[in-house]
Design a protein around this motif. Structure first.
Motif, PDB file in Angstrom:
ATOM      1  N   GLU A  60      14.655   0.824   0.185  1.00 31.65           N
ATOM      2  CA  GLU A  60      14.198   1.430   1.440  1.00 31.65           C
ATOM      3  C   GLU A  60      12.811   2.047   1.274  1.00 31.65           C
ATOM      4  OE1 GLU A  60      17.310   4.145   2.528  1.00 31.65           O
ATOM      5  OE2 GLU A  60      18.707   2.505   2.992  1.00 31.65           O
ATOM      6  N   GLN A  61      12.578   2.634   0.133  1.00 33.50           N
ATOM      7  CA  GLN A  61      11.268   3.208  -0.178  1.00 33.50           C
ATOM      8  C   GLN A  61      10.198   2.108  -0.144  1.00 33.50           C
ATOM      9  OE1 GLN A  61      11.341   4.800  -4.162  1.00 33.50           O
ATOM     10  NE2 GLN A  61      10.355   6.694  -3.507  1.00 33.50           N
ATOM     11  N   ARG A  62      10.526   0.990  -0.777  1.00 31.83           N
ATOM     12  CA  ARG A  62       9.592  -0.129  -0.808  1.00 31.83           C
ATOM     13  C   ARG A  62       9.397  -0.719   0.583  1.00 31.83           C
ATOM     14  NH1 ARG A  62      10.654  -5.003   0.509  1.00 31.83           N
ATOM     15  NH2 ARG A  62      12.633  -5.050  -0.596  1.00 31.83           N
ATOM     16  N   GLN A  63      10.469  -0.848   1.356  1.00 35.74           N
ATOM     17  CA  GLN A  63      10.373  -1.424   2.697  1.00 35.74           C
ATOM     18  C   GLN A  63       9.521  -0.556   3.624  1.00 35.74           C
ATOM     19  OE1 GLN A  63      14.565  -1.817   3.497  1.00 35.74           O
ATOM     20  NE2 GLN A  63      14.600  -3.972   2.854  1.00 35.74           N
ATOM     21  N   SER A  64       9.679   0.749   3.547  1.00 32.88           N
ATOM     22  CA  SER A  64       8.854   1.611   4.407  1.00 32.88           C
ATOM     23  C   SER A  64       7.392   1.564   3.972  1.00 32.88           C
ATOM     24  CB  SER A  64       9.378   3.048   4.431  1.00 32.88           C
ATOM     25  OG  SER A  64       9.212   3.673   3.191  1.00 32.88           O
ATOM     26  N   TRP A  86       2.007   4.258  -5.484  1.00 33.60           N
ATOM     27  CA  TRP A  86       1.858   2.866  -5.067  1.00 33.60           C
ATOM     28  C   TRP A  86       0.594   2.699  -4.228  1.00 33.60           C
ATOM     29  CZ3 TRP A  86       7.470   1.895  -2.918  1.00 33.60           C
ATOM     30  CH2 TRP A  86       8.361   1.842  -3.992  1.00 33.60           C
ATOM     31  N   LEU A  87       0.379   3.636  -3.319  1.00 33.51           N
ATOM     32  CA  LEU A  87      -0.797   3.578  -2.458  1.00 33.51           C
ATOM     33  C   LEU A  87      -2.076   3.647  -3.283  1.00 33.51           C
ATOM     34  CD1 LEU A  87      -1.859   3.396   0.435  1.00 33.51           C
ATOM     35  CD2 LEU A  87      -1.769   5.906   0.534  1.00 33.51           C
ATOM     36  N   GLU A  88      -2.104   4.512  -4.281  1.00 26.53           N
ATOM     37  CA  GLU A  88      -3.274   4.607  -5.165  1.00 26.53           C
ATOM     38  C   GLU A  88      -3.512   3.286  -5.892  1.00 26.53           C
ATOM     39  OE1 GLU A  88      -2.608   7.970  -7.752  1.00 26.53           O
ATOM     40  OE2 GLU A  88      -2.419   9.344  -6.031  1.00 26.53           O
ATOM     41  N   ILE A  89      -2.445   2.671  -6.363  1.00 32.41           N
ATOM     42  CA  ILE A  89      -2.566   1.389  -7.066  1.00 32.41           C
ATOM     43  C   ILE A  89      -3.088   0.311  -6.117  1.00 32.41           C
ATOM     44  CG2 ILE A  89      -1.249  -0.482  -8.151  1.00 32.41           C
ATOM     45  CD1 ILE A  89       0.545   1.750  -9.363  1.00 32.41           C
ATOM     46  N   VAL A  90      -2.519   0.257  -4.926  1.00 35.34           N
ATOM     47  CA  VAL A  90      -2.944  -0.744  -3.940  1.00 35.34           C
ATOM     48  C   VAL A  90      -4.409  -0.528  -3.570  1.00 35.34           C
ATOM     49  CG1 VAL A  90      -2.663  -1.463  -1.536  1.00 35.34           C
ATOM     50  CG2 VAL A  90      -0.666  -1.256  -3.012  1.00 35.34           C
ATOM     51  N   GLN A  98       0.398  -8.725  -3.969  1.00 38.17           N
ATOM     52  CA  GLN A  98       0.833  -8.858  -5.360  1.00 38.17           C
ATOM     53  C   GLN A  98       1.693  -7.659  -5.765  1.00 38.17           C
ATOM     54  OE1 GLN A  98      -2.592  -9.483  -7.833  1.00 38.17           O
ATOM     55  NE2 GLN A  98      -2.297 -11.711  -7.820  1.00 38.17           N
ATOM     56  N   TRP A  99       1.274  -6.482  -5.328  1.00 39.47           N
ATOM     57  CA  TRP A  99       2.021  -5.279  -5.671  1.00 39.47           C
ATOM     58  C   TRP A  99       3.419  -5.313  -5.037  1.00 39.47           C
ATOM     59  CZ3 TRP A  99       2.240  -1.994  -9.334  1.00 39.47           C
ATOM     60  CH2 TRP A  99       2.973  -0.830  -9.193  1.00 39.47           C
TER      61      TRP A  99
END
Length: 185
Positions: A60-64, A86-90, A98-99
């Protein structure tokens, strides 16, 4: 489990490990001094629900997060710590697809590892052979007390079984008696 002690006799799991890799690493702490030791896994059907729960939360975390990436200009979202990373990586890599694929792959790998752990628990043949097979090895010579399905017994297993027959003991009492008997040896 940062334990580097050679004389550990028992490794007891009262929570279901999430993978055979983790389980093998943890049980490998017992018997490093080459003396008899045992790995005890306490399991009852349904113990895996906690892993399913956390896997669902992660999904759910990934989907949101994925939804945010698709509609970032339309949505104002508060991220948790993980999603913020994740946002920082993206933002650094500028490769959101890819992420996201990597996160989806990790989810599938977690599910697979948990299924393998459950398969091991429900194994009807030699557990040692099953573990070795999982890691791409073969059991060449089977020891006399190989696993619980192939002749291995705890030193006080008979007394514990007798106790459970005479009075329906709780698992805590059985475990306590197991350790009391072992320290008297």
């Amino acid at each position: 489990m940062g334990i580097d002690k050679p004389d550990i006799r028992y490794v007891v799991h009262y929570d279901l490990p999430d993978s055979l890799e983790n389980y093998v690493q943890e049980i490998g702490r017992a018997g490093r001094d080459q003396k008899a030791s045992a790995a005890i896994l306490l399991y009852q059907p349904g113990d895996e629900r906690i892993h399913y729960f956390f896997n669902q939360l992660s999904r759910e975390q990934r989907q949101s997060f994925e939804l945010y990436l698709e509609h970032s200009e339309e949505v104002d979202v508060l991220f948790d710590e993980v999603q913020q990373k994740w946002l920082e990586i993206v933002n650094k890599t500028n490769e959101p697809e890819q992420w996201m694929n990597r996160l989806k792959l990790q989810e599938k790998e977690k599910e697979y590892r948990l299924k393998q752990m459950l398969r091991y628990i429900k194994e009807e043949n030699c557990r040692r052979a099953a573990i070795l097979h999982y890691f791409g090895e073969k059991l060449v010579e089977k020891p006399d007390s190989c696993c619980d399905l192939e002749g291995a017994v705890l030193p006080v297993q008979e007394e514990v079984q007798e106790m459970t027959v005479t009075k329906k003991a709780e698992w805590q009492e059985i475990l306590l008696n197991l350790f009391k008997k072992n320290t008297e040896l």
